[in-house]
Scaffold this motif. Structure first.
Motif, PDB file in Angstrom:
ATOM      1  N   ASN A   1      50.923   8.668  26.711  1.00 48.73           N
ATOM      2  CA  ASN A   1      49.654   8.670  27.446  1.00 48.73           C
ATOM      3  C   ASN A   1      49.125  10.089  27.592  1.00 48.73           C
ATOM      4  OD1 ASN A   1      51.068   9.861  29.578  1.00 48.73           O
ATOM      5  ND2 ASN A   1      51.384   7.916  30.642  1.00 48.73           N
ATOM      6  N   ALA A   2      47.973  10.227  28.242  1.00 47.48           N
ATOM      7  CA  ALA A   2      47.314  11.537  28.317  1.00 47.48           C
ATOM      8  C   ALA A   2      48.171  12.585  29.023  1.00 47.48           C
ATOM      9  CB  ALA A   2      45.964  11.386  29.020  1.00 47.48           C
ATOM     10  N   ASP A   3      48.824  12.187  30.103  1.00 51.27           N
ATOM     11  CA  ASP A   3      49.662  13.134  30.829  1.00 51.27           C
ATOM     12  C   ASP A   3      50.837  13.604  29.981  1.00 51.27           C
ATOM     13  OD1 ASP A   3      48.039  12.955  33.043  1.00 51.27           O
ATOM     14  OD2 ASP A   3      49.266  11.437  34.055  1.00 51.27           O
ATOM     15  N   ALA A   4      51.427  12.674  29.246  1.00 48.64           N
ATOM     16  CA  ALA A   4      52.563  13.033  28.389  1.00 48.64           C
ATOM     17  C   ALA A   4      52.125  14.006  27.298  1.00 48.64           C
ATOM     18  CB  ALA A   4      53.165  11.776  27.771  1.00 48.64           C
ATOM     19  N   ILE A   5      51.002  13.721  26.653  1.00 51.02           N
ATOM     20  CA  ILE A   5      50.511  14.597  25.582  1.00 51.02           C
ATOM     21  C   ILE A   5      50.222  15.995  26.125  1.00 51.02           C
ATOM     22  CG2 ILE A   5      48.684  14.956  23.897  1.00 51.02           C
ATOM     23  CD1 ILE A   5      50.615  12.662  23.239  1.00 51.02           C
ATOM     24  N   ALA A   6      49.639  16.066  27.319  1.00 48.20           N
ATOM     25  CA  ALA A   6      49.347  17.372  27.929  1.00 48.20           C
ATOM     26  C   ALA A   6      50.632  18.157  28.161  1.00 48.20           C
ATOM     27  CB  ALA A   6      48.598  17.175  29.246  1.00 48.20           C
ATOM     28  N   ALA A   7      51.702  17.461  28.548  1.00 51.47           N
ATOM     29  CA  ALA A   7      52.980  18.134  28.780  1.00 51.47           C
ATOM     30  C   ALA A   7      53.591  18.647  27.482  1.00 51.47           C
ATOM     31  CB  ALA A   7      53.945  17.179  29.469  1.00 51.47           C
ATOM     32  N   TYR A   8      53.290  18.002  26.361  1.00 49.24           N
ATOM     33  CA  TYR A   8      53.852  18.430  25.078  1.00 49.24           C
ATOM     34  C   TYR A   8      53.102  19.616  24.475  1.00 49.24           C
ATOM     35  CZ  TYR A   8      55.586  13.550  25.266  1.00 49.24           C
ATOM     36  OH  TYR A   8      56.144  12.368  25.644  1.00 49.24           O
ATOM     37  N   LEU A   9      51.860  19.857  24.907  1.00 43.95           N
ATOM     38  CA  LEU A   9      50.987  20.815  24.227  1.00 43.95           C
ATOM     39  C   LEU A   9      51.554  22.236  24.121  1.00 43.95           C
ATOM     40  CD1 LEU A   9      47.353  19.840  25.254  1.00 43.95           C
ATOM     41  CD2 LEU A   9      48.387  19.780  22.982  1.00 43.95           C
ATOM     42  N   PRO A  10      52.129  22.814  25.182  1.00 39.09           N
ATOM     43  CA  PRO A  10      52.651  24.177  25.046  1.00 39.09           C
ATOM     44  C   PRO A  10      53.687  24.300  23.928  1.00 39.09           C
ATOM     45  CG  PRO A  10      52.497  23.582  27.355  1.00 39.09           C
ATOM     46  CD  PRO A  10      52.225  22.338  26.590  1.00 39.09           C
ATOM     47  N   GLY A  11      54.582  23.329  23.837  1.00 44.22           N
ATOM     48  CA  GLY A  11      55.578  23.352  22.769  1.00 44.22           C
ATOM     49  C   GLY A  11      54.954  23.188  21.395  1.00 44.22           C
ATOM     50  N   ILE A  12      53.914  22.337  21.313  1.00 44.17           N
ATOM     51  CA  ILE A  12      53.222  22.125  20.044  1.00 44.17           C
ATOM     52  C   ILE A  12      52.537  23.415  19.595  1.00 44.17           C
ATOM     53  CG2 ILE A  12      51.319  20.890  18.937  1.00 44.17           C
ATOM     54  CD1 ILE A  12      51.959  18.520  20.792  1.00 44.17           C
ATOM     55  N   GLN A  13      51.872  24.091  20.517  1.00 47.72           N
ATOM     56  CA  GLN A  13      51.184  25.344  20.178  1.00 47.72           C
ATOM     57  C   GLN A  13      52.169  26.391  19.682  1.00 47.72           C
ATOM     58  OE1 GLN A  13      49.255  25.956  23.955  1.00 47.72           O
ATOM     59  NE2 GLN A  13      47.352  24.978  23.301  1.00 47.72           N
ATOM     60  N   SER A  14      53.307  26.493  20.342  1.00 46.93           N
ATOM     61  CA  SER A  14      54.330  27.452  19.925  1.00 46.93           C
ATOM     62  C   SER A  14      54.859  27.117  18.536  1.00 46.93           C
ATOM     63  CB  SER A  14      55.471  27.450  20.945  1.00 46.93           C
ATOM     64  OG  SER A  14      56.523  28.289  20.532  1.00 46.93           O
ATOM     65  N   LEU A  15      55.049  25.833  18.275  1.00 47.52           N
ATOM     66  CA  LEU A  15      55.551  25.398  16.968  1.00 47.52           C
ATOM     67  C   LEU A  15      54.563  25.723  15.857  1.00 47.52           C
ATOM     68  CD1 LEU A  15      57.311  22.083  16.140  1.00 47.52           C
ATOM     69  CD2 LEU A  15      55.251  22.671  14.877  1.00 47.52           C
ATOM     70  N   VAL A  16      53.283  25.442  16.093  1.00 45.37           N
ATOM     71  CA  VAL A  16      52.259  25.718  15.076  1.00 45.37           C
ATOM     72  C   VAL A  16      52.182  27.217  14.789  1.00 45.37           C
ATOM     73  CG1 VAL A  16      49.780  25.646  14.593  1.00 45.37           C
ATOM     74  CG2 VAL A  16      50.916  23.653  15.579  1.00 45.37           C
ATOM     75  N   GLN A  17      52.248  28.033  15.833  1.00 44.15           N
ATOM     76  CA  GLN A  17      52.221  29.485  15.638  1.00 44.15           C
ATOM     77  C   GLN A  17      53.419  29.957  14.812  1.00 44.15           C
ATOM     78  OE1 GLN A  17      52.021  30.830  19.684  1.00 44.15           O
ATOM     79  NE2 GLN A  17      49.802  30.529  19.861  1.00 44.15           N
ATOM     80  N   ARG A  18      54.571  29.346  15.056  1.00 47.55           N
ATOM     81  CA  ARG A  18      55.767  29.722  14.301  1.00 47.55           C
ATOM     82  C   ARG A  18      55.613  29.383  12.821  1.00 47.55           C
ATOM     83  NH1 ARG A  18      59.042  27.031  17.078  1.00 47.55           N
ATOM     84  NH2 ARG A  18      59.691  25.346  15.685  1.00 47.55           N
ATOM     85  N   HIS A  19      55.081  28.214  12.518  1.00 45.15           N
ATOM     86  CA  HIS A  19      54.904  27.833  11.113  1.00 45.15           C
ATOM     87  C   HIS A  19      53.835  28.698  10.443  1.00 45.15           C
ATOM     88  CE1 HIS A  19      57.368  24.192  10.292  1.00 45.15           C
ATOM     89  NE2 HIS A  19      57.448  24.182  11.603  1.00 45.15           N
ATOM     90  N   MET A  20      52.758  28.989  11.157  1.00 47.12           N
ATOM     91  CA  MET A  20      51.717  29.826  10.575  1.00 47.12           C
ATOM     92  C   MET A  20      52.229  31.237  10.306  1.00 47.12           C
ATOM     93  SD  MET A  20      48.138  28.607  12.320  1.00 47.12           S
ATOM     94  CE  MET A  20      47.244  29.496  11.057  1.00 47.12           C
TER      95      MET A  20
ATOM     96  N   ALA B   1      72.438  12.392  36.189  1.00 53.17           N
ATOM     97  CA  ALA B   1      72.791  13.554  36.999  1.00 53.17           C
ATOM     98  C   ALA B   1      71.656  13.972  37.928  1.00 53.17           C
ATOM     99  CB  ALA B   1      73.176  14.716  36.083  1.00 53.17           C
ATOM    100  N   GLY B   2      70.550  13.245  37.882  1.00 55.71           N
ATOM    101  CA  GLY B   2      69.413  13.561  38.739  1.00 55.71           C
ATOM    102  C   GLY B   2      68.470  14.579  38.156  1.00 55.71           C
ATOM    103  N   ASP B   3      68.677  14.918  36.891  1.00 57.93           N
ATOM    104  CA  ASP B   3      67.795  15.873  36.225  1.00 57.93           C
ATOM    105  C   ASP B   3      66.706  15.127  35.463  1.00 57.93           C
ATOM    106  OD1 ASP B   3      69.412  17.975  37.104  1.00 57.93           O
ATOM    107  OD2 ASP B   3      70.740  17.772  35.361  1.00 57.93           O
ATOM    108  N   GLN B   4      65.642  15.855  35.109  1.00 60.31           N
ATOM    109  CA  GLN B   4      64.547  15.261  34.337  1.00 60.31           C
ATOM    110  C   GLN B   4      64.813  15.455  32.852  1.00 60.31           C
ATOM    111  OE1 GLN B   4      60.672  16.723  35.327  1.00 60.31           O
ATOM    112  NE2 GLN B   4      59.605  15.307  33.978  1.00 60.31           N
ATOM    113  N   ALA B   5      64.848  14.364  32.106  1.00 56.71           N
ATOM    114  CA  ALA B   5      65.048  14.448  30.658  1.00 56.71           C
ATOM    115  C   ALA B   5      63.722  14.788  29.994  1.00 56.71           C
ATOM    116  CB  ALA B   5      65.580  13.125  30.120  1.00 56.71           C
ATOM    117  N   PRO B   6      63.734  15.652  28.980  1.00 59.43           N
ATOM    118  CA  PRO B   6      62.479  16.143  28.409  1.00 59.43           C
ATOM    119  C   PRO B   6      61.863  15.235  27.355  1.00 59.43           C
ATOM    120  CG  PRO B   6      64.325  17.192  27.323  1.00 59.43           C
ATOM    121  CD  PRO B   6      64.907  16.291  28.381  1.00 59.43           C
ATOM    122  N   ALA B   7      60.579  15.469  27.112  1.00 62.60           N
ATOM    123  CA  ALA B   7      59.854  14.976  25.940  1.00 62.60           C
ATOM    124  C   ALA B   7      59.835  13.457  25.824  1.00 62.60           C
ATOM    125  CB  ALA B   7      60.422  15.615  24.680  1.00 62.60           C
ATOM    126  N   VAL B   8      59.537  12.987  24.596  1.00 61.68           N
ATOM    127  CA  VAL B   8      59.406  11.552  24.345  1.00 61.68           C
ATOM    128  C   VAL B   8      60.704  10.827  24.692  1.00 61.68           C
ATOM    129  CG1 VAL B   8      59.147   9.814  22.526  1.00 61.68           C
ATOM    130  CG2 VAL B   8      57.619  11.794  22.584  1.00 61.68           C
TER     131      VAL B   8
END
Length: 360
Positions: A183-202, A295-302
């Motif tokens: 959903n929109a909130d999930a995609i927004a949370a992924y964006l920083p990692g996506i931007q970093s990944l694209v910069q690395r490939h470029m 363990a009460g922690d938040q699991a990341p990503a999809v």
């Protein structure tokens, strides 16, 4: 200051061809009327049309969407040609079915040995209307059941993949549990990692210098890396990325490896082994996410969102439902994204004035 990236767009080279617009993968939709079940294959070609032009003609279906359409014309295609195209070259099958149809925005392909009858919408709007009408009676379903033509998909993607689940109600339940990860909130949370990944490939493309990078190959690795990172919630080391990419390509070659003989060194045998390794990889991610949540922690990503997902009846996704749909995510999201990016680059190359505006 702009850095120079040398990208080569290969037109027509084996393995690097850019699909025509409107050749999205098939997403079957079936009407809920039993016992007869007619599959509707939505192919999002970008031909403008108005749904209301069909109103009042009727198909006799209890599905509100189909009932509002005139009876589509039947496409006459020889069985042998249908095998050749639909099984081994689905993009050209689509093109063959839809070409020279004039103003017709939906056609019907008749039932033949090994093949079901289905309707094929020829426009993006019709495809959207199919799914939008679901709450009024249209049921989305997968390719499972007794359809031998999709054995490769059913076996390699898993019986719990959205592409395969044939029961309409279960398909709907699975989609509801999978949706929070996209959903929109999930995609927004992924964006920083996506931007970093694209910069690395470029940066890698820039570092290639005048030797350049083949756009299609570069984009395929970028999108594959992107899907894995978004799924697993961490950067994927290069050696791991290339190993998984090789396994994925082996699996894809097995999807149409008819007659599906499990004999050592055959494409089907190699695909089964690759699928087992990919499932093990995703299973490790599921196990880690469940341990984090316990363990009460938040699991990341999809992966974390899928493990945490629960519907209004308290149902959760099983490990197999998650791993099967991780494979589907790779198959459905990888090549479509890379070919779209490559097409954009190809169009920019053909229109340098637009390219310059982007650079400015």
């Amino acid at each position: 200051m702009h850095q120079q990236v040398h990208l080569s767009i290969e037109r027509g080279a084996p393995g690097t061809s850019i699909p025509r617009r409107g050749t999205a993968s098939h997403v079957p939709v079936a009407r809920s009327l039993r016992p007869a079940r007619t599959a509707v294959v939505a192919n999002t070609a970008d031909i403008p049309s108005d749904l209301h032009q069909h109103a009042g003609h009727g198909t006799g279906s209890k599905c509100p969407f189909l009932a509002g359409l005139r009876t589509p014309p039947t496409v006459d295609i020889p069985w042998y040609k249908r095998v050749q195209l639909q099984v081994f070259n689905p993009a050209n099958f689509q093109k063959t079915i839809l070409e020279d149809r004039g103003s017709e925005t939906m056609v019907q392909v008749a039932q033949q040995p090994l093949f079901n009858s289905f309707y094929m919408p020829a426009t993006m709007q019709l495809a959207k209307d199919v799914f939008a009408a679901e709450s009024d009676g249209t049921t989305t379903q997968g390719l499972g059941g007794n359809n031998i033509g999709f054995k490769g998909f059913a076996t390699l993607l898993g019986e719990d993949s959205l592409l395969i689940v044939a029961d309409g109600e279960r398909h709907k339940q699975l989609r509801a549990l999978l949706q929070p990860a996209f959903n929109a909130d999930a995609i927004a949370a992924y964006l920083p990692g996506i931007q970093s990944l694209v910069q690395r490939h470029m940066a890698k493309w820039v570092a290639a210098g005048p030797e350049g990078v083949k756009a299609y190959e570069g984009n395929k690795m970028l999108t594959f890396d992107f899907i894995l990172q978004v799924a697993m919630g961490r950067a994927i080391p290069d050696d791991e990325l290339h190993r998984l990419s090789d396994l994925f390509n082996t699996l894809v070659r097995g999807l149409l490896a008819w007659p599906f003989l499990n004999i050592p060194s055959t494409p089907w045998n190699k695909a089964l082994k690759a699928q087992k390794e990919l499932i093990s990889y995703f299973q490790a991610g599921v196990t880690a996410a469940r341990q984090q949540l316990a363990a009460g922690d938040q699991a990341p990503a999809v992966m974390g969102r899928l493990v945490a997902a629960v519907d209004e009846d308290g149902n959760r996704l099983t490990d197999k439902e998650i791993t099967d749909n991780m494979l589907l995510l790779l198959v459905a999201g990888h090549d479509t994204s890379s070919t779209t990016l490559t097409r954009c680059m190809s169009n920019l190359q053909d229109h340098p004035e637009v390219w310059q505006k982007l650079r400015d």
